[in-house]
Design an enzyme around this catalytic site. Structure first.
Site, PDB file in Angstrom:
ATOM      1  N   LYS A 129       0.826  -1.156   0.023  1.00  0.00           N
ATOM      2  CA  LYS A 129       0.094  -0.008   0.061  1.00  0.00           C
ATOM      3  C   LYS A 129       0.958   1.262  -0.039  1.00  0.00           C
ATOM      4  CE  LYS A 129      -1.664   2.159   3.175  1.00  0.00           C
ATOM      5  NZ  LYS A 129      -2.331   2.735   4.489  1.00  0.00           N
ATOM      6  N   ASP A 147      -6.344   0.851   0.561  1.00  0.00           N
ATOM      7  CA  ASP A 147      -6.456   1.026   1.878  1.00  0.00           C
ATOM      8  C   ASP A 147      -7.855   0.462   2.738  1.00  0.00           C
ATOM      9  OD1 ASP A 147      -8.170   2.937   1.089  1.00  0.00           O
ATOM     10  OD2 ASP A 147      -7.119   4.554   2.439  1.00  0.00           O
TER      11      ASP A 147
END
Length: 220
Positions: A129, A147
């Protein structure tokens, strides 16, 4: 037969319609973490874990005034660094990550944030991420950030059926053209942050309402 073909086309067109609506609703898919360089963005993204961007933005001015380079972060006194970032939560682990990150970037990458997924994820505290945030925002490379907001919205919009971030990343990569990856994922993130909330989604003002097949959406 015609209705079946129409249904298939309609299904195939859904991602492009979703992307178009998001683009109209959120013309500028801007990163909300304040930063002036790839390094500052990397630090801010590490701090943003389990913390709001707003809180991180309140912390980073003093942090970057005290520690300007990866090497300075690597040489930081843990107690002092922890004190500066305490309000972001999990500050002891984050301090360790930032010091290890600074050391790796300073020594192995000569002070420059690397530009590949493989290199970025070799840095302490950097997962896919965070790496995708850097690749997409700092270096302008196609990148899908997953996310908690993207995970929730992508599932509610039936763009994925997975809870695994890497699988969701692949699903979105297969769903949207590569040149849309960065902006689409950022728009999904912002849509989840401000409209498609976890507990109280604002279905009444959601521009994606008609495209959303989520069983839990609120009736209008």
């Amino acid at each position: 037969m015609r209705s079946r073909i129409h249904s298939l086309r309609h299904t195939a067109d859904r991602p492009s319609r979703i992307a178009a609506i998001l683009r109209q609703t959120i013309p500028k898919a801007e990163m909300e973490l304040t930063h002036r360089s790839a390094w500052e963005l990397l630090v801010a993204t590490i701090l943003s874990a389990q913390c709001t961007d707003q809180r991180v933005n309140q912390v980073t001015p003093a942090l970057f005034k005290r520690y300007r380079t990866p090497l300075e972060f690597a040489r930081a006194k843990p107690a002092e660094l922890e004190g500066l970032i305490k309000s972001t939560g999990f500050y002891k682990n984050k301090a360790k990550h930032l010091m290890g990150c600074g050391q790796t970037v300073a020594e192995r990458f000569h002070g420059q944030v690397p530009t590949t997924m493989e290199e970025l994820t070799s840095i302490p505290g950097v997962g896919r991420k965070t790496a995708n945030v850097i690749l997409g925002t700092a270096f302008g490379k196609p990148a899908v950030v997953v996310d908690t907001h993207v995970k929730r919205v992508a599932n509610r919009l039936s763009l994925t059926r997975s809870e695994d971030p890497e699988r969701i990343e692949r699903d979105l990569q297969h769903t949207f053209p590569q040149d849309q990856w960065t902006d689409v994922s950022q728009r999904l993130l912002l849509h989840g942050r401000y409209i498609c909330l976890a507990r109280a989604p604002k279905c009444g003002i959601c521009t994606l309402y008609e495209a959303c097949h989520w069983k839990g959406k609120h009736p209008r």
